[in-house]
Scaffold this active site. Structure first.
Site, PDB file in Angstrom:
ATOM      1  N   SER A 198       4.283   9.147  14.705  1.00  9.02           N
ATOM      2  CA  SER A 198       3.059   9.947  14.858  1.00  9.02           C
ATOM      3  C   SER A 198       2.720  10.037  16.340  1.00  9.02           C
ATOM      4  O   SER A 198       2.508   9.003  16.980  1.00  9.02           O
ATOM      5  CB  SER A 198       1.894   9.272  14.138  1.00  9.02           C
ATOM      6  OG  SER A 198       2.191   9.097  12.788  1.00  9.02           O
ATOM      7  N   GLU A 214      -1.079   8.625  20.204  1.00 10.99           N
ATOM      8  CA  GLU A 214      -0.872   7.279  19.642  1.00 10.99           C
ATOM      9  C   GLU A 214       0.043   6.401  20.509  1.00 10.99           C
ATOM     10  O   GLU A 214      -0.302   5.245  20.770  1.00 10.99           O
ATOM     11  CB  GLU A 214      -0.316   7.373  18.213  1.00 10.99           C
ATOM     12  CG  GLU A 214      -0.215   6.006  17.565  1.00 10.99           C
ATOM     13  CD  GLU A 214       0.139   6.053  16.084  1.00 10.99           C
ATOM     14  OE1 GLU A 214      -0.655   6.600  15.300  1.00 10.99           O
ATOM     15  OE2 GLU A 214       1.206   5.535  15.732  1.00 10.99           O
ATOM     16  N   ARG A 258      -5.693   1.867  13.887  1.00 10.28           N
ATOM     17  CA  ARG A 258      -4.583   1.999  14.848  1.00 10.28           C
ATOM     18  C   ARG A 258      -4.985   1.486  16.235  1.00 10.28           C
ATOM     19  O   ARG A 258      -4.584   2.060  17.261  1.00 10.28           O
ATOM     20  CB  ARG A 258      -4.099   3.454  14.955  1.00 10.28           C
ATOM     21  CG  ARG A 258      -3.649   4.076  13.665  1.00 10.28           C
ATOM     22  CD  ARG A 258      -2.361   3.480  13.124  1.00 10.28           C
ATOM     23  NE  ARG A 258      -2.019   4.096  11.861  1.00 10.28           N
ATOM     24  CZ  ARG A 258      -2.404   3.618  10.677  1.00 10.28           C
ATOM     25  NH1 ARG A 258      -3.108   2.497  10.585  1.00 10.28           N
ATOM     26  NH2 ARG A 258      -2.073   4.249   9.561  1.00 10.28           N
TER      27      ARG A 258
HETATM   28  P1  NAP Z   1      -0.097  12.728   4.369  1.00 11.66           P
HETATM   29  O1  NAP Z   1       0.232  12.208   3.027  1.00 11.66           O
HETATM   30  O2  NAP Z   1       0.263  14.143   4.704  1.00 11.66           O
HETATM   31  O3  NAP Z   1      -1.632  12.507   4.681  1.00 11.66           O
HETATM   32  C1  NAP Z   1      -2.140  12.809   5.972  1.00 11.66           C
HETATM   33  C2  NAP Z   1      -3.022  11.671   6.444  1.00 11.66           C
HETATM   34  O4  NAP Z   1      -4.066  11.507   5.495  1.00 11.66           O
HETATM   35  C3  NAP Z   1      -2.281  10.370   6.537  1.00 11.66           C
HETATM   36  O5  NAP Z   1      -1.972  10.120   7.888  1.00 11.66           O
HETATM   37  C4  NAP Z   1      -3.214   9.340   5.934  1.00 11.66           C
HETATM   38  O6  NAP Z   1      -3.830   8.486   6.886  1.00 11.66           O
HETATM   39  C5  NAP Z   1      -4.336  10.142   5.315  1.00 11.66           C
HETATM   40  N1  NAP Z   1      -4.395   9.835   3.885  1.00 11.66           N
HETATM   41  C6  NAP Z   1      -3.621  10.343   2.893  1.00 11.66           C
HETATM   42  N2  NAP Z   1      -3.993   9.820   1.700  1.00 11.66           N
HETATM   43  C7  NAP Z   1      -5.007   8.964   1.961  1.00 11.66           C
HETATM   44  C8  NAP Z   1      -5.809   8.097   1.167  1.00 11.66           C
HETATM   45  N3  NAP Z   1      -5.645   8.043  -0.153  1.00 11.66           N
HETATM   46  N4  NAP Z   1      -6.732   7.340   1.773  1.00 11.66           N
HETATM   47  C9  NAP Z   1      -6.911   7.376   3.090  1.00 11.66           C
HETATM   48  N5  NAP Z   1      -6.196   8.167   3.914  1.00 11.66           N
HETATM   49  C10 NAP Z   1      -5.254   8.957   3.360  1.00 11.66           C
HETATM   50  O7  NAP Z   1       0.474  11.738   5.434  1.00 11.66           O
HETATM   51  P2  NAP Z   1       1.840  11.699   6.210  1.00 11.66           P
HETATM   52  O8  NAP Z   1       1.621  12.258   7.552  1.00 11.66           O
HETATM   53  O9  NAP Z   1       2.963  12.202   5.363  1.00 11.66           O
HETATM   54  O10 NAP Z   1       1.948  10.133   6.345  1.00 11.66           O
HETATM   55  C11 NAP Z   1       2.038   9.321   5.200  1.00 11.66           C
HETATM   56  C12 NAP Z   1       1.838   7.877   5.642  1.00 11.66           C
HETATM   57  O11 NAP Z   1       2.846   7.488   6.555  1.00 11.66           O
HETATM   58  C13 NAP Z   1       0.516   7.673   6.326  1.00 11.66           C
HETATM   59  O12 NAP Z   1      -0.084   6.493   5.844  1.00 11.66           O
HETATM   60  C14 NAP Z   1       0.877   7.563   7.766  1.00 11.66           C
HETATM   61  O13 NAP Z   1       0.049   6.675   8.487  1.00 11.66           O
HETATM   62  C15 NAP Z   1       2.262   7.016   7.726  1.00 11.66           C
HETATM   63  N6  NAP Z   1       2.981   7.470   8.879  1.00 11.66           N
HETATM   64  C16 NAP Z   1       3.182   6.593   9.900  1.00 11.66           C
HETATM   65  C17 NAP Z   1       3.838   7.018  11.028  1.00 11.66           C
HETATM   66  C18 NAP Z   1       4.056   6.109  12.180  1.00 11.66           C
HETATM   67  O14 NAP Z   1       4.562   6.522  13.171  1.00 11.66           O
HETATM   68  N7  NAP Z   1       3.663   4.886  12.107  1.00 11.66           N
HETATM   69  C19 NAP Z   1       4.303   8.303  11.123  1.00 11.66           C
HETATM   70  C20 NAP Z   1       4.061   9.177  10.091  1.00 11.66           C
HETATM   71  C21 NAP Z   1       3.395   8.742   8.961  1.00 11.66           C
HETATM   72  P3  NAP Z   1      -3.212   7.114   7.397  1.00 11.66           P
HETATM   73  O15 NAP Z   1      -2.252   7.502   8.459  1.00 11.66           O
HETATM   74  O16 NAP Z   1      -4.413   6.414   7.927  1.00 11.66           O
HETATM   75  O17 NAP Z   1      -2.589   6.425   6.237  1.00 11.66           O
END
Ligand code: NAP
Length: 384
Positions: free
Chosen positions: A283, A379, A209
């Site tokens: 986020s 972020e 990020r």
């Molecule tokens: P989640 O499934 O509750 O998991 C929490 C965090 O763990 C995620 O942010 C993700 O990191 C990490 N994670 C989960 N599985 C993983 C794996 N197999 N390998 C590596 N890292 C892992 O996550 P969530 O909050 O619901 O978000 C799901 C995805 O949506 C994430 O990838 C997140 O980045 C994305 N997201 C993006 C935004 C945005 O504003 N851009 C907002 C919310 C969620 P990573 O974030 O590095 O993937």
């Protein structure tokens, strides 16, 4: 096969709020600012004054900007930069406003809304297709377009708000894909040397990020276009658990860019609040990246702490989990709601302004630091 160039720049127009100076409180230069001489560019571009930033940022808070304009071409960018320099005014570029926070005090310079359009296939071979897109294109519209072309590489980043130019700034990522993996290069206007430059993937120093655009070269470049190389092969497992769980539940066994896009769009709509209904910046905190020794110590006290190997002796710990453990999930802090479905997102429910957001941020980050010895980082960028 290389397709003929179709990279066209949009003409200033009708699409949204500030293109008509009569709407949304946009006005021509007001008497107070007559000492500022924008005459050289007024004929070609609309410069608006005293614009409430909350109308342009999805968090819907903050003060005004002294000036605001839209750019549709490289020439527009050159004109604005030259004039801003003459007047000694700072500039700040926004795209969709989904990853920028404004403070309460007036921004003393010019906020530029990047509206540079364009979509062009610049290379095509048996395995890949390379596209070049204008920085002002809406990210999710481009994701949809590439999925419709059955290309893989950015489909897991479906439904992320914002523009294509903003994507490399924080190396946007979701569900196991991030922009740096398909990014070839970008064109940008270098405000230090007054020239259009091409920056390669290596030049951008992408990290988790992060990139030069939000670190040591903050505010130096105005991104004009982004070039991505996408794949014709279908996406392959392993997928993030949330995606695999959805596939299993819905008996999906054929993996295409379209099935990934549909799945991600559904999951996101369930877990992430729509900024048009509940103001937020996605986020609000980055996930924490911690050293192996600290993880080892923390696991003794919190054996259930989720963590992911970053491959460099560091580990990613989901900040949403840390915030939840501190008891903040669903709480209302200074008018900011910690999203009950995903504690990483803060929703502006009734905040009076940036100071309320800052108070909520401090309360959360202090508690996380005191509990886990982990400093968490915001972020969204701040307009300053
Ligand atoms: P989640 O499934 O509750 O998991 C929490 C965090 O763990 C995620 O942010 C993700 O990191 C990490 N994670 C989960 N599985 C993983 C794996 N197999 N390998 C590596 N890292 C892992 O996550 P969530 O909050 O619901 O978000 C799901 C995805 O949506 C994430 O990838 C997140 O980045 C994305 N997201 C993006 C935004 C945005 O504003 N851009 C907002 C919310 C969620 P990573 O974030 O590095 O993937």
């Amino acid at each position: 096969m290389v397709h003929p160039a179709r990279f066209e720049l949009a003409t200033p127009g009708s699409e949204d709020q500030c293109s008509n100076p009569l709407s949304y409180g946009c006005v021509w230069l007001q008497p107070f600012y007559h000492s500022i001489n924008f005459s050289a560019i007024l004929s070609a571009m609309d410069i608006h004054t005293n614009i409430p930033l909350k109308n342009y940022l999805t968090m819907k808070l903050g003060g005004t900007t002294r000036f605001m304009t839209e750019v549709f071409s490289v020439d527009n960018v050159k004109q604005i930069v030259a004039n801003a320099r003459t007047q000694n005014l700072p500039i700040f570029v926004i795209g969709g406003g989904s990853n920028v926070i404004a403070r309460d005090e007036t921004y003393p310079g010019i906020v530029i809304r990047n509206r540079i359009k364009g979509f062009e296939i610049v290379a095509d071979d048996a395995m890949t297709t390379t596209i070049k897109v204008g920085a002002g294109e809406i990210w999710d519209e481009i994701v949809k377009k590439t999925v419709d072309m059955n290309l893989s590489g950015i489909e897991a980043m479906s439904a992320i708000p914002g523009t294509c130019g903003a994507a490399p700034v924080q190396n946007v990522g979701a569900y196991g894909q991030d922009v740096s993996e398909t990014f070839v290069s970008l064109e940008a206007y270098d405000t230090q040397n007054d020239q259009v430059v091409t920056l390669t993937n290596d030049d951008c120093h992408f990290g988790y990020r992060s990139s030069i655009f939000r670190e040591d070269q903050f505010n130096r470049y105005i991104i004009l276009s982004v070039t991505l190389q996408l794949y014709k092969a279908s996406p392959k497992p392993p997928f993030y658990k949330a995606i695999q769980d959805y596939f299993d539940t819905h008996n999906i066994t054929i993996y295409t860019p379209q099935t990934i896009r549909d799945t991600v769009t559904t999951i996101r709509s369930e877990k992430l609040p729509d900024p048009k209904v509940k103001p937020n910046s996605g986020s609000f905190f980055k996930n924490a990246i911690i050293e192996g020794w600290l993880l080892k110590e923390l696991l003794e006290t919190y054996p259930e702490m989720p963590h992911y190997d970053m491959g460099d002796k560091r580990y990613k710990v989901p900040t949403g989990w840390l915030i939840e453990q501190c008891g903040f999930k669903g709480q209302l802090l200074h008018g900011m709601r910690v999203n009950p479905a995903n504690a990483l997102v803060l929703i502006n429910e009734s905040a009076g302004g940036y100071s309320d957001l800052a108070a909520a941020r401090e309360e959360i980050s202090n508690q996380v630091r005191d509990t886990f010895r982990i400093s968490i980082e915001q972020e969204p960028l701040e307009l300053k």
